[in-house]
Design a protein around this motif. Structure first.
Motif, PDB file in Angstrom:
ATOM      1  N   LEU A 144      36.845 -10.402 -18.288  1.00 23.85           N
ATOM      2  CA  LEU A 144      37.413 -11.531 -19.091  1.00 23.85           C
ATOM      3  C   LEU A 144      36.521 -12.650 -18.899  1.00 23.85           C
ATOM      4  CD1 LEU A 144      41.196 -10.997 -18.451  1.00 23.85           C
ATOM      5  CD2 LEU A 144      40.031 -10.474 -20.694  1.00 23.85           C
ATOM      6  N   TRP A 145      35.998 -13.027 -17.677  1.00 26.07           N
ATOM      7  CA  TRP A 145      35.130 -13.988 -17.286  1.00 26.07           C
ATOM      8  C   TRP A 145      33.804 -13.793 -18.427  1.00 26.07           C
ATOM      9  CZ3 TRP A 145      36.555 -18.408 -16.062  1.00 26.07           C
ATOM     10  CH2 TRP A 145      37.605 -18.659 -14.932  1.00 26.07           C
ATOM     11  N   LYS A 146      33.285 -12.752 -18.343  1.00 30.50           N
ATOM     12  CA  LYS A 146      32.285 -12.535 -19.139  1.00 30.50           C
ATOM     13  C   LYS A 146      32.465 -12.414 -20.480  1.00 30.50           C
ATOM     14  CE  LYS A 146      29.450  -8.978 -17.645  1.00 30.50           C
ATOM     15  NZ  LYS A 146      29.039  -7.681 -16.931  1.00 30.50           N
ATOM     16  N   MET A 147      33.398 -12.124 -20.998  1.00 28.70           N
ATOM     17  CA  MET A 147      33.810 -12.132 -22.416  1.00 28.70           C
ATOM     18  C   MET A 147      34.034 -13.907 -22.556  1.00 28.70           C
ATOM     19  SD  MET A 147      36.578  -8.995 -22.682  1.00 28.70           S
ATOM     20  CE  MET A 147      37.382  -9.617 -24.302  1.00 28.70           C
ATOM     21  N   LEU A 148      34.537 -14.514 -21.799  1.00 29.55           N
ATOM     22  CA  LEU A 148      34.817 -16.015 -22.117  1.00 29.55           C
ATOM     23  C   LEU A 148      33.499 -16.608 -22.066  1.00 29.55           C
ATOM     24  CD1 LEU A 148      36.378 -18.545 -22.269  1.00 29.55           C
ATOM     25  CD2 LEU A 148      36.568 -18.664 -19.724  1.00 29.55           C
ATOM     26  N   TYR A 476      38.925 -15.806  -7.992  1.00 28.81           N
ATOM     27  CA  TYR A 476      38.144 -14.827  -8.571  1.00 28.81           C
ATOM     28  C   TYR A 476      38.961 -14.077  -9.610  1.00 28.81           C
ATOM     29  CZ  TYR A 476      35.611 -10.546  -8.916  1.00 28.81           C
ATOM     30  OH  TYR A 476      34.801  -9.752  -9.475  1.00 28.81           O
ATOM     31  N   LYS A 477      40.345 -13.778  -9.550  1.00 28.73           N
ATOM     32  CA  LYS A 477      40.672 -13.061 -10.530  1.00 28.73           C
ATOM     33  C   LYS A 477      41.730 -13.790 -11.411  1.00 28.73           C
ATOM     34  CE  LYS A 477      41.218  -8.746  -7.444  1.00 28.73           C
ATOM     35  NZ  LYS A 477      40.687  -9.476  -6.399  1.00 28.73           N
ATOM     36  N   ALA A 478      41.275 -15.141 -11.654  1.00 32.58           N
ATOM     37  CA  ALA A 478      42.229 -15.992 -12.389  1.00 32.58           C
ATOM     38  C   ALA A 478      42.593 -15.344 -13.859  1.00 32.58           C
ATOM     39  CB  ALA A 478      41.476 -17.133 -12.442  1.00 32.58           C
ATOM     40  N   LEU A 479      41.622 -15.128 -14.488  1.00 32.08           N
ATOM     41  CA  LEU A 479      41.821 -14.705 -16.022  1.00 32.08           C
ATOM     42  C   LEU A 479      42.613 -13.199 -15.992  1.00 32.08           C
ATOM     43  CD1 LEU A 479      38.556 -15.408 -17.704  1.00 32.08           C
ATOM     44  CD2 LEU A 479      40.414 -16.860 -17.478  1.00 32.08           C
ATOM     45  N   GLY A 480      42.342 -12.356 -15.070  1.00 32.45           N
ATOM     46  CA  GLY A 480      43.208 -10.986 -15.112  1.00 32.45           C
ATOM     47  C   GLY A 480      44.418 -11.448 -14.744  1.00 32.45           C
ATOM     48  N   THR A 481      44.772 -12.197 -13.909  1.00 30.29           N
ATOM     49  CA  THR A 481      45.983 -12.670 -13.408  1.00 30.29           C
ATOM     50  C   THR A 481      46.995 -13.244 -14.406  1.00 30.29           C
ATOM     51  OG1 THR A 481      45.292 -13.010 -11.078  1.00 30.29           O
ATOM     52  CG2 THR A 481      47.325 -14.155 -11.679  1.00 30.29           C
TER      53      THR A 481
END
Length: 508
Positions: A144-148, A476-481
């Protein structure tokens, strides 16, 4: 970019980047906003928003923790989030872009004031274990970070400037034959899990990082796709996203009829003083702050190390048995501004950092001071060209005071891997040196749905507890969370299976 003019009869009311923030005496405000976040070729549009007075129709005799009457200044939102770190803000962002729910964010200070602002910002997979039950969420968040970053680039912006985003790749380095064996195994595991991973011998590592020394027995695991970001830039971007979606919904007239408070509001500099329970059902229905009572259909606690006390408040006086073990773990980072005495091409971390997390345990009831200080080498070059060295881990209660002896140990540990630093004195950089000290929730388990609690078995607890809010931790897992929390609250299928982390039988 956003420019605004504010007309408010109350000196206690302020507007930040076009977002209304409420204080006890507010009655009416007008906001004029110009935004270029829509990336439109058309001239920037203006609009005015009127915010009416506070809601006073809540039934009596609702009480909050401590049995004092609820204050008269109350507001209603669909979701109330406690904590304006990266987790709290990304959850708010996910609600705003993925639903039509109204959201309020509360914090005792301001965004990036706590662990988020004190972190190193690496988004790495190299030190993660594909066999762990947290792997899928880790992988999802990385994606998700990479997609952002890709989306920002497609919109004609530079992710480096917007997020501090750098695809540096990461190196997990070791110096002994035993380290080399472990690193070969790690590369094999990561490759089998679908990642691009490479084992580097000492000579191969030398070609990638000329200033790094690991000896003839040394080696590294290399993940070229790992990235890093700057927390302050990222949080600033997320806050602008709040404004973007608020504007978009308004201009397209697709937003539903919201409460007078609007779709999004910030309540900063407002410590939480308690959780409000319904006098009839006994369930938590609002958050009490120093100035306001915020009612929400869902309450998300993303308060990091302070979540434990909030959770204990939550179940006080109920029949719920909840053993929450969230403790603050203190860490130091050294930041050397405009540092050009060392060439650093990738993000680096020593094997000892991983060993610490694999071996660290904290038994229930153990004193916060009970674990010795640990220092492991980590090194990154941030978006501004600053060298960031770490890192330390210790249990010191809620103290965030700088310990100069720890700073010296971090510097000396870095010198073990970068001989050039041994010829330099840290005192020579006193004017360009900064220290970040933060409290990270122990154990760093980073997963959330309806309840996240760090427990001694090394897994987060995810599951519904009657009347409970949510807890979230870690950068680290902010977007997944955030994605998981929102999907659970909205009743959507989750991208990551949360069933292994059920609360039943583990903490309640």
């Amino acid at each position: 970019m956003a420019a605004m003019a504010v007309n408010s009869p109350s000196s206690h009311h302020f507007i930040k980047d076009g977002v209304a923030s409420f204080h006890p005496n507010h009655r009416l405000c007008s906001i004029s906003i110009q935004s270029s976040l829509l990336r439109s070729k058309n001239p920037m549009k203006k609009f005015s928003l009127s915010v009416n007075g506070t809601r006073t129709t809540r039934p009596e005799p609702t009480r909050y923790a401590g049995s004092e009457p609820v204050k008269a200044c109350s507001h209603s939102f669909d979701v109330v989030i406690v904590g304006a770190g990266i987790i709290g803000l990304t959850i708010a962002r996910q609600f705003l872009i993925g639903s039509d729910l109204s959201v309020a964010v509360i914090d005792k200070a301001v965004p990036c004031f706590g662990a988020t602002g004190a972190g190193q910002g690496y988004i790495w997979m190299v030190h993660k274990n594909p066999e762990s039950e947290t792997w899928e969420l880790t992988k999802r968040s990385h994606q998700l970070w990479k997609m952002l970053a890709e989306t920002i680039s497609e919109q004609g912006m530079d992710p480096l400037q917007v997020l501090g985003w750098k695809k540096t790749g990461s190196l997990l380095v070791g110096r002994t034959p035993e380290d080399s064996v472990m690193l070969r195994k790690r590369v094999r595991q990561l490759s089998e899990a679908g990642l691009t991973a490479q084992y580097l011998s000492s000579n191969e590592l030398q070609s990638k990082e000329p200033d790094l020394f690991v000896g003839s027995d040394g080696a590294a695991a290399f993940l070229p796709d790992d990235c890093q970001l700057d927390a302050h830039r990222t949080v600033s971007y997320i806050e602008k996203v709040f404004l973007f979606y608020f504007l978009l919904l308004f201009l397209l007239s697709v937003n539903r009829s919201f409460a007078p408070e609007g779709r999004y509001a910030e309540f900063y500099h407002e410590p939480v003083t308690g959780l409000v329970r319904s006098a009839t059902s006994g369930e938590v229905e609002a958050v009490q702050t120093s100035n306001n009572t915020l009612y929400g259909k869902a309450i998300v606690v993303a308060a990091g190390s302070w979540s434990r006390s909030l959770m204990h408040d939550l179940v006080r006086g109920t029949d719920i048995e909840l053993d929450v073990l969230v403790k603050p773990r203190k860490g130091h980072l050294v930041v050397l501004e405009n540092f050009n005495s060392l060439q650093l091409n990738h993000g680096l971390m020593e094997v000892g950092y991983v060993d610490y997390y694999q071996n660290a345990t904290l038994a229930t009831g153990q004193d916060d001071q009970g674990q010795a200080l640990s220092v492991s080498m980590t090194a990154t070059m941030d978006a501004m060209g600053n060298l960031v060295l770490g890192s330390s881990r210790e249990f010191a209660g809620f103290s965030t005071e700088v310990d100069d002896s720890i700073i010296l140990r971090i510097w000396e540990r870095a010198g073990d891997y970068f001989p050039k630093l041994k010829n330099l004195s840290l005192q020579d950089f006193i004017e360009n040196k900064k220290v970040r000290v933060g409290l990270r929730p122990y154990i760093d388990l980073h997963k959330v749905v309806s309840l996240l609690i760090a427990v001694p078995d090394g897994k987060p607890v995810i599951g519904h507890v009657p009347g409970c809010p949510l807890i979230a931790t870690f950068l680290y897992k902010a977007l997944g969370t955030a994605e998981m929390v929102v999907d659970m609250i909205l009743g959507n299928p989750t991208h990551v299976d949360n069933s292994p982390f059920a609360a039943q039988g583990r903490c309640c």
